[in-house]
Scaffold this motif. Structure first.
Motif, PDB file in Angstrom:
ATOM      1  N   VAL A 216       0.889  -1.272   0.011  1.00 40.03           N
ATOM      2  CA  VAL A 216      -0.015   0.097  -0.163  1.00 40.03           C
ATOM      3  C   VAL A 216       0.931   1.214   0.126  1.00 40.03           C
ATOM      4  CG1 VAL A 216      -1.703   1.304   1.426  1.00 40.03           C
ATOM      5  CG2 VAL A 216      -1.874  -1.164   1.299  1.00 40.03           C
ATOM      6  N   CYS A 222      -3.735   9.210   4.160  1.00 35.75           N
ATOM      7  CA  CYS A 222      -4.699   8.241   3.585  1.00 35.75           C
ATOM      8  C   CYS A 222      -4.023   6.731   4.060  1.00 35.75           C
ATOM      9  CB  CYS A 222      -4.721   8.383   2.217  1.00 35.75           C
ATOM     10  SG  CYS A 222      -5.901   9.770   1.497  1.00 35.75           S
ATOM     11  N   CYS A 223      -2.748   6.786   3.990  1.00 36.90           N
ATOM     12  CA  CYS A 223      -2.144   5.365   4.283  1.00 36.90           C
ATOM     13  C   CYS A 223      -2.181   5.230   5.696  1.00 36.90           C
ATOM     14  CB  CYS A 223      -0.625   5.518   3.778  1.00 36.90           C
ATOM     15  SG  CYS A 223      -0.213   5.352   2.001  1.00 36.90           S
ATOM     16  N   SER A 229      -9.090   5.604   4.704  1.00 36.05           N
ATOM     17  CA  SER A 229      -8.758   4.430   3.723  1.00 36.05           C
ATOM     18  C   SER A 229      -9.995   3.448   3.848  1.00 36.05           C
ATOM     19  CB  SER A 229      -7.425   3.687   3.920  1.00 36.05           C
ATOM     20  OG  SER A 229      -7.460   2.942   5.182  1.00 36.05           O
ATOM     21  N   ILE A 232      -9.026  -0.425   4.387  1.00 38.06           N
ATOM     22  CA  ILE A 232      -8.638  -1.302   3.348  1.00 38.06           C
ATOM     23  C   ILE A 232      -7.785  -2.399   3.628  1.00 38.06           C
ATOM     24  CG2 ILE A 232      -6.770   0.253   2.322  1.00 38.06           C
ATOM     25  CD1 ILE A 232      -7.710  -0.651  -0.422  1.00 38.06           C
ATOM     26  N   GLU A 233      -6.723  -1.970   4.516  1.00 38.25           N
ATOM     27  CA  GLU A 233      -5.806  -2.837   4.913  1.00 38.25           C
ATOM     28  C   GLU A 233      -6.158  -4.086   5.725  1.00 38.25           C
ATOM     29  OE1 GLU A 233      -2.444  -1.263   7.430  1.00 38.25           O
ATOM     30  OE2 GLU A 233      -1.911  -0.048   5.845  1.00 38.25           O
ATOM     31  N   ASN A 245       2.877  -1.823   4.394  1.00 36.78           N
ATOM     32  CA  ASN A 245       2.734  -0.331   4.316  1.00 36.78           C
ATOM     33  C   ASN A 245       3.998   0.316   5.079  1.00 36.78           C
ATOM     34  OD1 ASN A 245       2.194   2.377   4.594  1.00 36.78           O
ATOM     35  ND2 ASN A 245      -0.140   1.970   5.335  1.00 36.78           N
ATOM     36  N   CYS A 302      -1.516  -1.215  -4.105  1.00 34.28           N
ATOM     37  CA  CYS A 302      -2.713  -0.451  -3.864  1.00 34.28           C
ATOM     38  C   CYS A 302      -2.297   1.112  -3.671  1.00 34.28           C
ATOM     39  CB  CYS A 302      -3.357  -1.035  -2.923  1.00 34.28           C
ATOM     40  SG  CYS A 302      -5.063  -0.224  -2.410  1.00 34.28           S
ATOM     41  N   LEU A 304      -3.191   4.896  -2.453  1.00 34.57           N
ATOM     42  CA  LEU A 304      -4.323   5.598  -1.788  1.00 34.57           C
ATOM     43  C   LEU A 304      -4.129   7.038  -1.860  1.00 34.57           C
ATOM     44  CD1 LEU A 304      -4.699   3.400   1.556  1.00 34.57           C
ATOM     45  CD2 LEU A 304      -6.035   3.477  -0.517  1.00 34.57           C
ATOM     46  N   SER A 305      -5.031   7.930  -2.492  1.00 31.99           N
ATOM     47  CA  SER A 305      -4.556   9.485  -2.410  1.00 31.99           C
ATOM     48  C   SER A 305      -6.092  10.210  -2.500  1.00 31.99           C
ATOM     49  CB  SER A 305      -3.958   9.735  -3.705  1.00 31.99           C
ATOM     50  OG  SER A 305      -4.912   9.216  -4.959  1.00 31.99           O
ATOM     51  N   LEU A 335      -9.885   9.086  -2.652  1.00 32.43           N
ATOM     52  CA  LEU A 335     -10.839   9.406  -1.800  1.00 32.43           C
ATOM     53  C   LEU A 335     -11.379  10.545  -1.500  1.00 32.43           C
ATOM     54  CD1 LEU A 335      -8.267   7.083   0.522  1.00 32.43           C
ATOM     55  CD2 LEU A 335     -10.233   6.314  -0.742  1.00 32.43           C
TER      56      LEU A 335
END
Length: 364
Positions: A216, A222-223, A229, A232-233, A245, A302, A304-305, A335
């Motif tokens: 990720v 977002c992380c 997120s 999502i993890e 991550n 993946c 994420l932003s 997101l």
């Protein structure tokens, strides 16, 4: 405000609040964490934010409103030290919005003013003189907790796809974080570290289960913040995916005080051929880590932003060629407050199924 006891808060970013609380309480200040980020938090922030503000701005504004409703009267907000990201201006705009809503408080942006905060503000908030030994002790305890938080988060990611009973890892993780938050001294932290190892070792796992590996990457907020997120993890882990991550609160805090050698190495030797200059965000780290983990044999990426994040959108234009070059599938999420969790779940399930077929690995 002068006659009111300072009650300090800070917006959520994963489990960072545990370390912030440890530092402030060690130097004698009062700290109240924001309520956990929820749908109400996001809706509040979106309601009072400028329409085209990015998602982290809206979420942190919602955190601030909820904390002020609980009685907080001092807000600490990361302001960055340099760069093109709008993070440097968040606290200025957020302060104007909150004061227009009728809240009375003090906003403190944490950036190049660190010396002033440590030696002047903390004296005012705690009511006692700041000493160098006291600040060193508070900093050492804070970093020790940040390392423990990183350890707990990594153990959670590593064990989640192997757990026999769904939810067991999550339960142990919450307990470990609570123990870390409660510890006040170095000896207590040492005891907690041993207990964390014992707790995670006690989880029944399926050692021989074949799993997929996904990294990720993306914008740091977002992380780090699970509510942003949309967990999502956790979703990937419960689908039998080992998630990596590299972003952590410890890494951010360390990078704020000392040069980030890993980031320098990525920028200097890996990303330069794709993106020579920084756009102000995490876009170069995103591209660099895709290449690093593709070479390590990971099955997918993946990203994420925040929606409308210009630096991350710049990186996305390079993703197709990078994905094709290293033959690694990429799943990207933009997101914001209108993001559909159902849509995300559908896309994640399809992505995992595709990776599984690609690798010919059977799931549960």
């Amino acid at each position: 405000m002068k006659n009111i006891k300072p009650l300090i808060t800070s917006p959520h970013m994963g489990n960072t609040y545990i370390a912030v609380k440890a530092f402030l309480e060690t130097v004698g200040c009062l700290y109240v964490p924001c309520p956990p980020t929820s749908r109400r938090t996001i809706e509040l922030g979106a309601r009072y934010s400028p329409e085209f503000a990015c998602f982290p701005f809206k979420v942190t504004l919602g955190n601030m409103i909820e904390a002020l409703e609980k009685g907080a009267n001092v807000i600490l907000m990361a302001a960055g030290r340099k760069g093109l990201c709008r993070l440097a201006y968040y606290h200025i705009v957020q302060e104007k919005i909150l004061k227009n809503l009728g809240f009375e408080f003090e906003m403190v942006g944490l950036g190049n003013n660190l010396r002033d905060v440590l030696f002047r503000k903390i004296e005012l908030w705690s009511g006692k003189r700041s000493t160098l030994p006291g600040l060193i002790k508070a900093t050492a305890i804070t970093f020790r907790k940040l390392k423990l938080i990183r350890k707990i988060e990594n153990l959670t990611r590593n064990l989640r796809p192997y757990q026999v009973e769904r939810g067991e890892v999550e339960k142990i993780s919450r307990k470990a974080l609570a123990l870390t938050e409660e510890a006040k001294t170095f000896s207590q932290l040492k005891t907690v570290e041993r207990e964390i190892k014992r707790l995670f070792t006690s989880i029944p796992i399926m050692k021989k289960r074949e799993v997929l590996k996904v990294v990720v990457v993306g914008e740091f907020f977002c992380c780090l913040e699970p509510a942003v997120s949309f967990q999502i993890e956790k979703i990937l882990g419960e689908m039998g995916v080992l998630v990596t991550n590299n972003m952590s609160s410890y890494r951010l805090a360390k990078g704020f005080l000392f040069p980030d050698l890993q980031k320098w190495w990525i920028n200097r030797f890996i990303v330069k051929k794709y993106l020579r200059y920084s756009g102000g965000g995490e876009e170069r780290r995103t591209l660099g880590e895709i290449e690093i983990y593709a070479r390590k044999g990971y099955d997918g990426v993946c990203i994420l932003s925040p929606f409308l994040c210009l630096p991350e959108n710049t990186a996305k234009t390079i993703l197709p060629s990078l994905s094709k070059k290293f033959k690694i599938p990429v799943l990207s999420f933009s997101l914001d407050e209108n993001f559909s969790e159902v849509n995300m779940l559908t896309r994640v399930e399809s992505f995992v199924d595709m990776l599984r077929r690609k690798k010919n690995v059977s799931g549960n």
